[in-house]
Scaffold this motif. Structure first.
Motif, mmCIF file in Angstrom:
data_model
loop_
_atom_site.group_PDB
_atom_site.id
_atom_site.type_symbol
_atom_site.label_atom_id
_atom_site.label_comp_id
_atom_site.label_asym_id
_atom_site.label_seq_id
_atom_site.Cartn_x
_atom_site.Cartn_y
_atom_site.Cartn_z
ATOM 1 N N LEU A 18 0.822 -1.212 0.000
ATOM 2 C CA LEU A 18 0.000 0.000 0.000
ATOM 3 C C LEU A 18 0.856 1.263 0.000
ATOM 4 N N GLY A 19 2.170 1.050 -0.062
ATOM 5 C CA GLY A 19 3.057 2.194 -0.204
ATOM 6 C C GLY A 19 3.114 3.056 1.023
ATOM 7 N N PHE A 20 2.622 4.285 0.910
ATOM 8 C CA PHE A 20 2.822 5.249 1.980
ATOM 9 C C PHE A 20 1.930 5.024 3.191
ATOM 10 N N VAL A 30 12.896 6.491 -4.507
ATOM 11 C CA VAL A 30 11.736 7.318 -4.833
ATOM 12 C C VAL A 30 11.147 6.904 -6.180
ATOM 13 N N THR A 31 11.979 6.377 -7.065
ATOM 14 C CA THR A 31 11.484 5.963 -8.382
ATOM 15 C C THR A 31 10.637 4.697 -8.297
ATOM 16 N N GLY A 33 8.390 4.549 -5.824
ATOM 17 C CA GLY A 33 7.258 4.970 -5.006
ATOM 18 C C GLY A 33 7.592 5.138 -3.544
ATOM 19 N N GLY A 34 8.883 4.995 -3.194
ATOM 20 C CA GLY A 34 9.279 5.164 -1.803
ATOM 21 C C GLY A 34 9.539 6.625 -1.475
ATOM 22 N N GLY A 35 9.998 6.848 -0.255
ATOM 23 C CA GLY A 35 10.295 8.215 0.160
ATOM 24 C C GLY A 35 11.704 8.636 -0.226
ATOM 25 N N ARG A 38 13.484 10.174 2.665
ATOM 26 C CA ARG A 38 12.741 11.132 3.488
ATOM 27 C C ARG A 38 11.681 10.371 4.277
ATOM 28 N N CYS A 53 2.129 15.542 1.751
ATOM 29 C CA CYS A 53 1.350 14.686 0.853
ATOM 30 C C CYS A 53 -0.109 14.532 1.275
ATOM 31 N N ASP A 178 -5.367 6.595 -0.942
ATOM 32 C CA ASP A 178 -4.739 7.794 -1.488
ATOM 33 C C ASP A 178 -4.632 8.803 -0.343
ATOM 34 N N LEU B 46 11.630 14.482 -7.814
ATOM 35 C CA LEU B 46 10.476 13.665 -7.407
ATOM 36 C C LEU B 46 10.424 13.552 -5.886
ATOM 37 N N MET B 51 5.979 16.149 -3.820
ATOM 38 C CA MET B 51 4.996 15.651 -2.855
ATOM 39 C C MET B 51 3.586 16.067 -3.294
ATOM 40 N N LEU B 52 2.635 15.308 -2.823
ATOM 41 C CA LEU B 52 1.289 15.411 -3.394
ATOM 42 C C LEU B 52 0.519 16.671 -3.035
ATOM 43 N N THR B 53 0.978 17.424 -2.040
ATOM 44 C CA THR B 53 0.321 18.719 -1.830
ATOM 45 C C THR B 53 1.260 19.856 -2.215
ATOM 46 N N PRO B 67 5.802 7.510 -9.679
ATOM 47 C CA PRO B 67 5.171 6.497 -8.831
ATOM 48 C C PRO B 67 5.004 6.971 -7.391
ATOM 49 N N GLY B 68 3.852 6.687 -6.851
ATOM 50 C CA GLY B 68 3.568 7.097 -5.475
ATOM 51 C C GLY B 68 3.133 8.536 -5.387
ATOM 52 N N ARG B 69 3.158 9.229 -6.513
ATOM 53 C CA ARG B 69 2.820 10.646 -6.520
ATOM 54 C C ARG B 69 1.862 10.933 -7.671
ATOM 55 N N ARG B 78 -1.052 3.783 -9.048
ATOM 56 C CA ARG B 78 -0.219 4.728 -8.318
ATOM 57 C C ARG B 78 1.247 4.299 -8.210
ATOM 58 N N PHE B 79 1.494 3.020 -8.034
ATOM 59 C CA PHE B 79 2.878 2.590 -7.794
ATOM 60 C C PHE B 79 3.518 1.901 -8.992
#
Lengths: 246, 157
Positions: A18-20, A30-31, A33-35, A38, A53, A178, B46, B51-53, B67-69, B78-79
């Motif tokens: 579920l990622g985040f 980050v590529t 979908g990770g942080g 961060r 986010c 989301d 990225l 970040m999404l906001t 991805p993730g964003r 999303r991913f």
């Protein structure tokens, strides 16, 4: 591996998917979908918080306990973070940093022997984990798993390094997968260095003993003591670091 | 009276066109290497911008997809891995933030994340995204924009 351990691994895997929704994704590239390193603790070592986010829609209702006003070098403190079990599962990230944004002291998971039901996921597993971040930081992360309490132990540095800060970010998920609709709470608590503790209201320490000695001497000499003997006085202001000087 | 208004309108329009031409002459939008962007710069923008906001919302002129964003196509899970379109869009958006009037270091991309840059990406202490030009991530952006390693002093603006 027994069924309980297997359930824990599978549960973590699902959460990672579920990622985040889990801090376990933050060290990932980050590529993917990770942080990308961060952790969004809100500390000045990370520079970002949960709201980067998640548009905050309500707060989580965190309660912090066990944080000292001032640390004693080498002392270990057990910090407890609690949150309501309804209506949302909550994930938490936290870390300790110094005035320059570098990790400070030693952060550990609370020993299993002191854990309570509230520390455990709905499955009964123990979910918090430690992650290494840049600038010698250690981040503790708790995925949203049904636990309503996070406990960690922090050992203060052996020397006085001035004011340090405990930073914490929490997201109460609405299970929409989301970032919208989630509750967000960010906390930063300054903990003063031992010098501040010595200058604050205390009943022990060298200054108190010296004051008592002077008082006794004064009485013996039958002189009027016009000034108080207590070392109790207001701690000096200005312990909040103004900027980081990394 | 009508003639007077028409004259003023024509003069105004001409003045505006002249101003636009002058601006076009003064400003430049560099086109740094795309492959370097994909390899080195994209993961940084990225992570630190998208970040999404922040710069991961459709309303912002500068936005980064991935991805993730924010996904360029709403149908992309999303991913899922970044798509070629997303890389290209992100490159163009990032590149547009390098528009400058003579010194690329004064561009929004290189100025705003630094102290005093008027950026909202600050923490509770008011710290910016990057403390100085010495920050490793910032140096990647700077070297890419300059198309060569920057050798200046961190205090040099």
């Amino acid at each position: 591996m027994d069924w309980r351990q297997l359930g824990f691994v599978v549960g973590l895997g699902l959460l990672a998917g579920l990622g985040f929704s889990t801090p376990a994704a933050y060290p990932q590239p980050v590529t993917e979908g990770g942080g990308g390193g961060r952790f969004f603790t809100g500390s000045h070592g990370d520079a970002f918080g949960c709201v980067s986010c998640h548009p905050a829609e309500g707060t989580v209702g965190l309660v912090l306990d066990g944080l000292p006003e001032a640390y004693q070098p080498g002392s270990t403190y057990t910090v407890t973070v609690t949150w309501p079990d309804e209506p949302r599962p909550v994930s938490v990230v936290a870390e300790w940093v110094d005035d320059d944004g570098f990790g400070v002291g030693r952060t550990r998971l609370a020993p299993e022997s002191i854990l309570e039901d509230e520390d455990r996921c709905a499955s009964g597993s123990v979910a918090p984990a430690l992650y290494d971040a840049e600038d010698e930081r250690t981040v503790i992360g708790m995925p949203a798993c049904g636990a309503t309490q996070l406990r960690l132990q922090w050992t203060a540095p052996e020397a006085d390094v001035g004011t340090v800060a405990f930073h914490l970010g929490a997201v109460g998920s609405d299970d929409s997968e989301d970032p919208s609709g989630d509750a967000v709470e960010q906390r930063s608590v300054n903990v003063a260095g031992p010098d501040a503790a010595a200058e604050g209201c205390s009943t022990g320490g060298r200054s108190t003993h010296l004051s008592l000695l002077l008082l006794l001497l004064g009485l013996r000499l039958r002189r009027n003591v016009t000034r108080g003997s207590s070392s109790c006085r207001r701690a000096p202001r200005g312990h909040v670091p103004s900027t980081r000087g990394r | 009276m009508r003639t007077w208004i028409r004259r003023v309108a024509v003069c105004g329009a001409l003045a505006q066109i002249a101003a636009c031409d002058a601006e076009d002459e003064a400003t430049q939008t560099p086109a740094p290497d795309y492959d370097v962007f994909v390899r080195d710069v994209y993961p940084i923008v990225l992570r630190d911008c998208g970040m999404l906001t922040c710069h991961g919302v459709p309303e912002r002129p500068f936005r980064v997809f991935g991805p993730g964003r924010l996904r360029a196509d709403d149908d992309t899970p999303r991913f899922d891995p970044v798509t070629e379109d997303e890389l290209w869009f992100s490159y163009q958006r990032t590149r547009s933030m390098l528009t400058h009037d003579g010194d690329v270091r004064s561009s929004l991309l290189l100025r705003k994340p630094l102290p005093g840059g008027g950026h909202r990406g600050v923490d509770a202490y008011g710290a910016p995204v990057y403390e100085s030009r010495d920050d490793a991530a910032y140096r990647v952006l700077l070297d890419w924009a300059l198309e060569e390693p920057w050798t200046g002093d961190s205090s040099d603006s």
